[in-house]
Design a protein around this motif. Structure first.
Motif, PDB file in Angstrom:
ATOM      1  N   VAL A  38      -3.905   4.877  -5.008  1.00  0.00           N
ATOM      2  CA  VAL A  38      -4.764   3.700  -4.974  1.00  0.00           C
ATOM      3  C   VAL A  38      -4.090   2.600  -5.788  1.00  0.00           C
ATOM      4  O   VAL A  38      -3.524   2.855  -6.849  1.00  0.00           O
ATOM      5  N   ASN A  69       0.872  -1.176   0.000  1.00  0.00           N
ATOM      6  CA  ASN A  69       0.000   0.000   0.000  1.00  0.00           C
ATOM      7  C   ASN A  69       0.902   1.217   0.000  1.00  0.00           C
ATOM      8  O   ASN A  69       1.899   1.243   0.725  1.00  0.00           O
ATOM      9  N   ASP A 115      -4.461   8.658   2.701  1.00  0.00           N
ATOM     10  CA  ASP A 115      -5.306   7.497   2.411  1.00  0.00           C
ATOM     11  C   ASP A 115      -6.472   7.976   1.548  1.00  0.00           C
ATOM     12  O   ASP A 115      -7.428   8.555   2.059  1.00  0.00           O
ATOM     13  N   SER A 118      -5.594  -0.584  -6.793  1.00  0.00           N
ATOM     14  CA  SER A 118      -6.586  -1.614  -7.056  1.00  0.00           C
ATOM     15  C   SER A 118      -6.982  -1.406  -8.500  1.00  0.00           C
ATOM     16  O   SER A 118      -7.272  -0.282  -8.916  1.00  0.00           O
ATOM     17  N   ASP A 163      -8.908   6.607   0.444  1.00  0.00           N
ATOM     18  CA  ASP A 163     -10.209   6.051   0.816  1.00  0.00           C
ATOM     19  C   ASP A 163     -10.788   6.688   2.075  1.00  0.00           C
ATOM     20  O   ASP A 163     -11.876   6.318   2.515  1.00  0.00           O
ATOM     21  N   ASP A 164     -10.078   7.628   2.645  1.00  0.00           N
ATOM     22  CA  ASP A 164     -10.563   8.331   3.823  1.00  0.00           C
ATOM     23  C   ASP A 164     -11.536   9.419   3.362  1.00  0.00           C
ATOM     24  O   ASP A 164     -11.130  10.525   3.001  1.00  0.00           O
ATOM     25  N   ASP A 223     -16.813   8.555  -2.479  1.00  0.00           N
ATOM     26  CA  ASP A 223     -15.804   7.529  -2.695  1.00  0.00           C
ATOM     27  C   ASP A 223     -14.449   8.198  -2.911  1.00  0.00           C
ATOM     28  O   ASP A 223     -14.333   9.424  -2.809  1.00  0.00           O
ATOM     29  N   PHE A 224     -13.450   7.388  -3.214  1.00  0.00           N
ATOM     30  CA  PHE A 224     -12.073   7.904  -3.292  1.00  0.00           C
ATOM     31  C   PHE A 224     -11.912   9.048  -4.292  1.00  0.00           C
ATOM     32  O   PHE A 224     -11.000   9.846  -4.180  1.00  0.00           O
ATOM     33  N   LYS A 281     -10.219   0.363  -9.106  1.00  0.00           N
ATOM     34  CA  LYS A 281     -10.211   1.822  -8.957  1.00  0.00           C
ATOM     35  C   LYS A 281      -9.404   2.510 -10.057  1.00  0.00           C
ATOM     36  O   LYS A 281      -9.771   3.583 -10.525  1.00  0.00           O
TER      37      LYS A 281
END
Ligand code: ATP
Ligand code: MG
Length: 563
Positions: A268, A263, A482, A270, A484-485, A491-492, A273
C-alpha cells in the motif's frame, strides 16, 4: 519519439518541458517537491522526487522542497524532519530552497480578501455535512448555499472575525463562488478556509483559520515562481480550480503536468493507510523494515542506488499501472551483488565435530570479500574442530536432487576442506543435534588432488569464534497482489500476511562481523543480503534480511511437490 541530448527517448514531461523552453513559454526550469508533513515518505515519493529533482537537474534548473503544511491537525515536526532526512539519503538537494506553505499564510489571507472584494468568495455557515449534501453528485448538479449572496462588506467582516477567533471550529468556512452546477465537482464552490483552533507546528497560535490544500498549492507554486508543477494524476481534476484561483487573482501562472502514481504489487502506498499500520500496531514503526517507506526500506537494506535505478526503469507515464515488486528486489540484488562484502553466517545452527581435526588447533582460512570486485581483497576466517553449519544443509534421508550433507556423504566446506558425515547424534525426539564428520587434509583450499568431485559447497562458522546474532527475516506485508482486493465489509488489513516477520535469535556469524556498523550491508553467502539493524546499538548484533538470493533449491522442491 523525441530524443534528448544523449539520444535517449524522453518521457512526455521532458518533451513538454523541452517544448516550453523552445517556444519561449518559460526561459528556465523551476520545479518543487511538495510533501505534506503528515507521514513518512514512501517509494512513490521517490518516483515523484526523481521527476521533480531529476528534471530540474537535467535542464539546469532548480527544485524547491516545499512542505505543504496547511493542516495542523495532521502534521508534525517529526514528519518534517524525517522527510528531509529521507530526501538527503536518496541524494537530492534543495540547497537553500526550503519552503513552507505556512510561510505564505499572510499572503494567502490577503489573496482570500482580494477574492472576497471581487465578489468571488463568500463566508458560508453551512456545516461540513450540509456542504457535502449541497454539493450534488457526478450526475446531479449541486445546490447553492443560502449564504452565497452575502454582500462583500458582510463577507469581509465575517472573514476578519473568523481570523480573530470569534467562531468555533466548523461553524463557518470561506468558499469560492464558482459554479454549483459545474461538471467538475472541485469547482462547486470549494472551501478555501476553515476554522481550526489548533496550534500549528510552525506558526503556533498565530492562526485559527487555515487554507485548504487546494487554495494553498497553486498559489504557493505561483509565489515561488515555479515553472513546471509536476504532480500525480489525482490532481488533474484539481487543475481547473488552481487555474481559476490564479486567473481570478491575476498572478503568475505555472504549468501543471500530471503523471501516473507509482503502484506496487503487495504494497500500500497511501500515507493514510501506512499511518493506520503504524497506529494499529500492525508494524512496529514508520521505519519497520516491512514498510514501503524510505526509512523502512533503508533499515531493511535497500540502497539509494537501487531505488533510483528502480525509478529509472519504471519510467514516467500518464496511464496508471501496477509495478511488480520483484523489479525493486531485482534492482537491489544487482546493486548489492556489485558492492556487498561476502561473509558467512549460520541462521539455524547444527553442530559439527570434525573427529580427525586436532582439538584446540585453529587454522586461518583466506576468504574472498567480493568475487565481483577483486580490489575488495580477502579476509581470514578461523576454522577449527567444532563448527556450525545450517540445519537445512543436512538431511538424514536426502530426497532426490538434494546434494548437501547426509550420512556417509562428502561435501565441501566453503574455502576449506571436504568433510564426510560419519555419524549423527540425536536428541530424545530423534532430531539431529550433532554431526560427527571427518575431513580430508589433502582437500585444503577446496579441491581433491585425486580429482574426486563433491556436488555441494556449504557455509560454516567456527563455534568457538562465531558471534551470536539475531536475524529478522521478512516476507511480503500483504498476501494479495492488490491489498485492497477484499470482501465487502473488510479493509486492506484483512490481507495482512501473518508471517511477514520471522525472528531467529540463535544465529551465529563469523567473527569479522563483531563490530559491524548500523546500516552496513553484507551478503551472507548462499542466504541473501543482510543489513545491520540500529537495534544492534542495544548490545547484540541484529541483522535484517533485505532480500534473499535466488533459491534454486526452493524451486526444485516446489516443482517436486507439484509433480
Ligand atoms: P499519499 O496519497 O500517499 O497520502 P500524498 O499524495 O498525499 O500521498 P504528498 O505529501 O501530497 O502525499 O505528496 C508529495 C508529492 O508526491 C506529490 O506531488 C504527489 O503527487 C507525489 N506522490 C505521492 N504519492 C505518489 C506515488 N505513489 N507515486 C508518485 N508520486 C507520488
Ligand atoms: Mg496529497
Amino acid at each position: 519519439m523525441t530524443l534528448n541530448d544523449s539520444n535517449q527517448p524522453m518521457d512526455f514531461i521532458r518533451v513538454a518541458v523541452t517544448d516550453d523552453l523552445k517556444a519561449g513559454r518559460y526561459d528556465r526550469v523551476h520545479t518543487r517537491f511538495p510533501p505534506e508533513p503528515n507521514g513518512y515518505l514512501h517509494i512513490g515519493h521517490a518516483k515523484a522526487m526523481c521527476i521533480d529533482f531529476g528534471i530540474a537537474a537535467e535542464f539546469g534548473g532548480r527544485c524547491n522542497l516545499r512542505f505543504d503544511d496547511t493542516n495542523p491537525v495532521k502534521e508534525d515536526v517529526e514528519y518534517v524532519e524525517s522527510i528531509q532526512q529521507d530526501i538527503r539519503w536518496l541524494g537530492f538537494d534543495w540547497e537553500d530552497r526550503l519552503c513552507y506553505a505556512s510561510d505564505y499564510f499572510g499572503q494567502l489571507y490577503e489573496y482570500a480578501v482580494m477574492l472576497i472584494s471581487k465578489g468571488k468568495a463568500y463566508v458560508c455557515d453551512l456545516s461540513a455535512d450540509e456542504i457535502r449534501d449541497y454539493r450534488g453528485t457526478l450526475t446531479e448538479p449541486g445546490k447553492e448555499s443560502p449564504y452565497r449572496n452575502r454582500t462583500v462588506d458582510e463577507n469581509l467582516d465575517l472573514f476578519a472575525r473568523m481570523r480573530a477567533g470569534e467562531f468555533p471550529d466548523g461553524s463557518r468556512t470561506l468558499r469560492a463562488k464558482i459554479d454549483m452546477a459545474s461538471g467538475n465537482i472541485n469547482l462547486r464552490d470549494p472551501v478555501m478556509y476553515r476554522i481550526i483552533h489548533t496550534p500549528h507546528h510552525r506558526t503556533a497560535s498565530e492562526w485559527c483559520i487555515y487554507p485548504m490544500y487546494d487554495f494553498a498549492h497553486g498559489q504557493s507554486d505561483s509565489i515561488e515562481g515555479i515553472t513546471h508543477s509536476l504532480c500525480s494524476l489525482e490532481y488533474e481534476d484539481h487543475r481547473p480550480l488552481y487555474d481559476w484561483y490564479l486567473d481570478a487573482l491575476e498572478i503568475y501562472h505555472p504549468r501543471q503536468i500530471e503523471f501516473a502514481r507509482l503502484n506496487l504489487s503487495y504494497t500500500v502506498l497511501s500515507k493514510r493507510k501506512l499511518l493506520q499500520l503504524v497506529r494499529g500496531g500492525h508494524v512496529k514503526s514508520w521505519d519497520d523494515p516491512r514498510m514501503p517507506t524510505l526509512s523502512g526500506l533503508r533499515r531493511r537494506g535497500y540502497t539509494p542506488e537501487a531505488i533510483l535505478d528502480f525509478c529509472d526503469r519504471i519510467g514516467v507515464a500518464k496511464k496508471d499501472s501496477i509495478v511488480d515488486i520483484a523489479l525493486l528486489d531485482h534492482c537491489l540484488r544487482e546493486d548489492l551483488n556489485r558492492r556487498a562484502p561476502r561473509v558467512m553466517g549460520v541462521l539455524k545452527p547444527l553442530r559439527v565435530v570434525i573427529e580427525n581435526f586436532p582439538d584446540g588447533h585453529v587454522e586461518d582460512v583466506a576468504a574472498v570479500n567480493n568475487p565481483e570486485d577483486p580490489s575488495a581483497g580477502t579476509r581470514t576466517v578461523p576454522f577449527s574442530r567444532v563448527l556450525y553449519i545450517e540445519q537445512d544443509d543436512f538431511r538424514e534421508n536426502p530426497p532426490p536432487k538434494y546434494y548437501r550433507l547426509a550420512p556417509g556423504r562428502e561435501v565441501r566446506l566453503r574455502y576449506t576442506y571436504f568433510i564426510t558425515c560419519v555419524d549423527v547424534v540425536k536428541d530424545a525426539q530423534g532430531n539431529a543435534v550433532e554431526l560427527r564428520c571427518t575431513y580430508d587434509p589433502a582437500t585444503r583450499g577446496g579441491d581433491a588432488p585425486d580429482g574426486r568431485k563433491v556436488k555441494a559447497t556449504i557455509h560454516w562458522v567456527s563455534t568457538a569464534h562465531a558471534v551470536p546474532a539475531e536475524v529478522r527475516l521478512y516476507d511480503r506485508l500483504f498476501v494479495k497482489e492488490d491489498p485492497d482486493d477484499v470482501d465487502e465489509g473488510q479493509d486492506f488489513l484483512a490481507n495482512l500476511n501473518p508471517h511477514s516477520l520471522e525472528v531467529l535469535t540463535g544465529c551465529r556469524v563469523e567473527p569479522s562481523l563483531a563490530k559491524a556498523k548500523t546500516e552496513k550491508i553484507y551478503q551472507f553467502e548462499r542466504l541473501g543480503y543482510f543489513c545491520v539493524d540500529p537495534d544492534t546499538a542495544k548490545g547484540r548484533l541484529v541483522f535484517n534480511r533485505a532480500v534473499s538470493l535466488k533459491d534454486e533449491w526452493a524451486r526444485v522442491e516446489k516443482a517436486q511437490r507439484v509433480g
